[in-house]
Write a protein that holds these residues in place. Structure first.
Motif, mmCIF file in Angstrom:
data_model
loop_
_atom_site.group_PDB
_atom_site.id
_atom_site.type_symbol
_atom_site.label_atom_id
_atom_site.label_comp_id
_atom_site.label_asym_id
_atom_site.label_seq_id
_atom_site.Cartn_x
_atom_site.Cartn_y
_atom_site.Cartn_z
ATOM 1 N N ILE A 128 0.849 -1.202 0.000
ATOM 2 C CA ILE A 128 0.000 0.000 0.000
ATOM 3 C C ILE A 128 0.880 1.245 0.000
ATOM 4 C CG2 ILE A 128 -1.622 1.379 1.363
ATOM 5 C CD1 ILE A 128 -2.813 -1.343 2.339
ATOM 6 N N ILE A 129 1.899 1.250 0.849
ATOM 7 C CA ILE A 129 2.786 2.411 0.938
ATOM 8 C C ILE A 129 3.543 2.608 -0.370
ATOM 9 C CG2 ILE A 129 4.848 3.319 2.084
ATOM 10 C CD1 ILE A 129 3.718 2.103 4.689
ATOM 11 N N LEU A 130 4.047 1.528 -0.936
ATOM 12 C CA LEU A 130 4.764 1.649 -2.205
ATOM 13 C C LEU A 130 3.850 2.136 -3.324
ATOM 14 C CD1 LEU A 130 7.119 -1.416 -2.042
ATOM 15 C CD2 LEU A 130 7.787 0.981 -2.097
ATOM 16 N N ASN A 131 2.612 1.679 -3.317
ATOM 17 C CA ASN A 131 1.650 2.152 -4.303
ATOM 18 C C ASN A 131 1.428 3.658 -4.144
ATOM 19 O OD1 ASN A 131 -0.177 1.930 -6.429
ATOM 20 N ND2 ASN A 131 -1.889 1.556 -5.061
ATOM 21 N N ALA A 132 1.296 4.110 -2.901
ATOM 22 C CA ALA A 132 1.130 5.540 -2.641
ATOM 23 C C ALA A 132 2.367 6.315 -3.101
ATOM 24 C CB ALA A 132 0.883 5.778 -1.154
ATOM 25 N N CYS A 133 3.556 5.749 -2.863
ATOM 26 C CA CYS A 133 4.798 6.402 -3.295
ATOM 27 C C CYS A 133 4.863 6.493 -4.819
ATOM 28 C CB CYS A 133 6.005 5.648 -2.753
ATOM 29 S SG CYS A 133 6.222 5.781 -0.966
ATOM 30 N N ALA A 134 4.492 5.412 -5.493
ATOM 31 C CA ALA A 134 4.504 5.417 -6.960
ATOM 32 C C ALA A 134 3.524 6.445 -7.499
ATOM 33 C CB ALA A 134 4.174 4.026 -7.493
ATOM 34 N N SER A 135 2.369 6.544 -6.869
ATOM 35 C CA SER A 135 1.374 7.532 -7.274
ATOM 36 C C SER A 135 1.917 8.950 -7.076
ATOM 37 C CB SER A 135 0.093 7.324 -6.472
ATOM 38 O OG SER A 135 -0.872 8.273 -6.810
ATOM 39 N N ALA A 136 2.612 9.165 -5.963
ATOM 40 C CA ALA A 136 3.208 10.476 -5.693
ATOM 41 C C ALA A 136 4.264 10.805 -6.733
ATOM 42 C CB ALA A 136 3.817 10.499 -4.293
ATOM 43 N N ALA A 137 5.054 9.806 -7.116
ATOM 44 C CA ALA A 137 6.092 10.033 -8.129
ATOM 45 C C ALA A 137 5.473 10.418 -9.471
ATOM 46 C CB ALA A 137 6.953 8.785 -8.280
ATOM 47 N N ARG A 138 4.340 9.804 -9.787
ATOM 48 C CA ARG A 138 3.666 10.119 -11.051
ATOM 49 C C ARG A 138 3.004 11.493 -11.018
ATOM 50 N NH1 ARG A 138 2.245 4.619 -10.536
ATOM 51 N NH2 ARG A 138 0.247 5.205 -9.652
ATOM 52 N N SER A 139 2.665 11.966 -9.822
ATOM 53 C CA SER A 139 1.921 13.221 -9.703
ATOM 54 C C SER A 139 2.733 14.433 -10.121
ATOM 55 C CB SER A 139 1.428 13.424 -8.269
ATOM 56 O OG SER A 139 2.507 13.840 -7.427
ATOM 57 N N GLY A 140 4.039 14.358 -9.968
ATOM 58 C CA GLY A 140 4.876 15.506 -10.284
ATOM 59 C C GLY A 140 4.950 16.524 -9.155
ATOM 60 N N ASN A 141 4.205 16.315 -8.079
ATOM 61 C CA ASN A 141 4.213 17.236 -6.945
ATOM 62 C C ASN A 141 5.489 17.016 -6.135
ATOM 63 O OD1 ASN A 141 3.675 17.739 -3.924
ATOM 64 N ND2 ASN A 141 2.042 18.896 -4.932
ATOM 65 N N ILE A 142 6.263 18.079 -5.944
ATOM 66 C CA ILE A 142 7.557 17.960 -5.265
ATOM 67 C C ILE A 142 7.391 17.518 -3.817
ATOM 68 C CG2 ILE A 142 9.558 19.284 -4.459
ATOM 69 C CD1 ILE A 142 9.346 20.863 -7.084
ATOM 70 N N GLN A 143 6.400 18.036 -3.095
ATOM 71 C CA GLN A 143 6.183 17.642 -1.710
ATOM 72 C C GLN A 143 5.776 16.173 -1.611
ATOM 73 O OE1 GLN A 143 3.389 20.622 -0.398
ATOM 74 N NE2 GLN A 143 5.012 21.738 0.667
ATOM 75 N N ALA A 144 4.934 15.726 -2.540
ATOM 76 C CA ALA A 144 4.519 14.332 -2.539
ATOM 77 C C ALA A 144 5.711 13.427 -2.816
ATOM 78 C CB ALA A 144 3.421 14.101 -3.586
ATOM 79 N N LYS A 145 6.567 13.843 -3.750
ATOM 80 C CA LYS A 145 7.772 13.057 -4.045
ATOM 81 C C LYS A 145 8.692 13.000 -2.835
ATOM 82 C CE LYS A 145 8.118 13.601 -9.040
ATOM 83 N NZ LYS A 145 8.980 14.088 -10.121
ATOM 84 N N ALA A 146 8.825 14.108 -2.121
ATOM 85 C CA ALA A 146 9.688 14.141 -0.935
ATOM 86 C C ALA A 146 9.139 13.215 0.146
ATOM 87 C CB ALA A 146 9.809 15.574 -0.404
ATOM 88 N N GLY A 147 7.826 13.236 0.325
ATOM 89 C CA GLY A 147 7.204 12.324 1.288
ATOM 90 C C GLY A 147 7.414 10.867 0.898
ATOM 91 N N ALA A 148 7.295 10.591 -0.389
ATOM 92 C CA ALA A 148 7.520 9.232 -0.882
ATOM 93 C C ALA A 148 8.959 8.815 -0.624
ATOM 94 C CB ALA A 148 7.181 9.152 -2.365
#
Length: 126
Positions: A74-94
């Motif tokens: 679940i966490i990895l899926n959320a991280c992959a989704s964050a990486a696809r989003s292009g949002n820098i904060q989401a990528k940092a959280g991932a």
């Protein structure tokens, strides 16, 4: 808060945990997996998904709940989704979650074949 707003959605998960505590029911890994999966998929949270996922992981640790392979995925899926989003904060959280997963003193999660695909997606997006 108005139902459907991001802050209402965030508080809903906290309310579940608080309600369980008030009736002396201890949450387990399944409880947290459901909360994690809900937060990771919630379209209302948009770019705040990783913040919510991190918050739930912290609550999971506070309750001394050991993550399982489902939690990892679940966490990895959320991280992959964050990486696809292009949002820098989401990528940092991932990135923070990925580091915690790799740290033997961190989340203590071992990936399986499904999660290996997510790690590849994250490395391709970096």
């Amino acid at each position: 808060e108005e139902e459907g707003s991001p802050s209402w959605t965030v508080e809903f998960g906290n309310g579940i945990l608080d309600s369980m505590r008030s009736v002396k029911v201890r949450p387990d890994v399944r409880t947290f997996n459901i909360l994690l999966d809900t937060a990771a998929r919630d379209p209302l949270l948009l770019d705040h998904r990783m913040t919510r996922v991190i918050h739930i992981v912290i609550r999971m640790q506070e309750h001394e709940i050991e993550p399982d392979i489902v939690t990892c995925n679940i966490i990895l899926n959320a991280c992959a989704s964050a990486a696809r989003s292009g949002n820098i904060q989401a990528k940092a959280g991932a990135a923070r979650l990925m580091a915690a997963m790799a740290d033997p003193k961190g989340l203590k999660m071992a990936p399986n074949q499904f999660s290996k695909r997510h790690e590849q997606v994250l490395s391709d997006r970096s």
